[in-house]
Design an enzyme around this catalytic site. Structure first.
Site, PDB file in Angstrom:
ATOM      1  N   LYS A  84       0.786  -1.069   0.022  1.00 18.06           N
ATOM      2  CA  LYS A  84      -0.001   0.010   0.022  1.00 18.06           C
ATOM      3  C   LYS A  84       1.043   1.117  -0.037  1.00 18.06           C
ATOM      4  CE  LYS A  84      -4.292   1.221   2.291  1.00 18.06           C
ATOM      5  NZ  LYS A  84      -5.114   1.015   3.676  1.00 18.06           N
TER       6      LYS A  84
HETATM    7  O1  G3P Z   1      -7.863   1.587   5.326  1.00 20.91           O
HETATM    8  C1  G3P Z   1      -8.107   3.129   4.926  1.00 20.91           C
HETATM    9  C2  G3P Z   1      -9.528   3.371   5.276  1.00 20.91           C
HETATM   10  O2  G3P Z   1     -10.398   2.707   5.179  1.00 20.91           O
HETATM   11  C3  G3P Z   1      -9.603   4.481   6.551  1.00 20.91           C
HETATM   12  O3  G3P Z   1     -10.935   4.477   7.087  1.00 20.91           O
HETATM   13  O4  G3P Z   1     -12.503   5.273   9.003  1.00 20.91           O
HETATM   14  O5  G3P Z   1     -10.079   5.956   8.994  1.00 20.91           O
HETATM   15  O6  G3P Z   1     -11.469   7.194   7.402  1.00 20.91           O
HETATM   16  P1  G3P Z   1     -11.225   5.490   7.987  1.00 20.91           P
END
Ligand code: G3P
Length: 218
Positions: A84
């Protein structure tokens, strides 16, 4: 649509895997911090052994050469690992090189269609638009997913659209309607996908009626 769990928590990942509908895992430095990962490589290897699907593990380097070094190390951890990489200039350069080397990548922190187009041109395996974080700042996150799907379809770009930063089941429904290839979501959202009060009430009534029938036959 593929379902990925957005978590670095081994118990959550095992729980999602046990549901039988898990296609992969996405992790990031914040998720690793949340569960107190001490040995990153060992932890990623363990996740890769639990899940029969792609596992995204994120680099923390931001310079081209360092991203390459870190990404190559991560790529060697398991056959199903995906490197990633953040959507910055050095990240795009690194994705191009990884692509030439046959290393699969997930280009993360995507917030615009132009970013997604560039990531696909560099050969990213996945693009991760963060729809919840756009919604958080009063932008339409789902519109971004729709724009990317349209652009990739227009040009036959092979990069898979991985809808990330999913906050609730309706995000999954809308992303599926638009045609995103993958949704990565917390375990709570994945479990929420199968819940319906009418199912619970209906099952309760069926079981009660079956009991009544059995008693009447005695
Ligand atoms: O994996 C990255 C992404 O899904 C992050 O989500 O909830 O931290 O905005 P969030």
């Amino acid at each position: 649509m593929k379902f990925f769990i957005d978590s670095a928590d081994l118990n959550e990942i095992k729980e999602a895997e046990a549901m039988g509908v898990l296609d992969g895992v996405t992790t990031n430095p914040s998720l690793c911090m949340k569960v107190g990962v001490t040995d990153f490589d060992k932890h990623i290897k363990e996740i890769c052994s639990i899940v029969d699907g792609d596992v995204s593990a994120e680099v923390v380097s931001t310079k081209y050469e360092e991203i390459l070094e870190e990404g190559r190390r991560i790529a060697a951890l398991a056959d199903n690992v995906v490197v990633k990489v953040p959507l910055i200039k050095d990240g795009i350069k690194a994705i191009k090189t990884f692509t030439e080397e046959g290393i699969r990548t997930n280009c993360t922190l995507c917030f615009s269609p132009t970013q997604a187009l560039i990531a696909a041109k560099a050969g990213a395996t996945y693009i991760s638009p963060f729809l919840g974080r756009l919604d958080d700042v009063s932008h339409d996150g789902m519109q971004l997913i729709e724009d990317i799907v349209t652009i990739y379809t227009n040009y036959g770009l092979q990069t898979e659209v991985l809808a990330a930063s999913i906050r609730h089941p309706m995000h999954v429904v809308e992303a599926a309607r638009i045609g995103a290839d993958v949704c990565t979501m917390p375990l709570s959202v994945m479990e929420g996908l199968l819940k319906h009060p009418l199912t619970d009430n209906g099952l309760k009534r069926f079981l009660e009626d079956w009991d009544k029938l059995q008693r009447s036959l005695k």
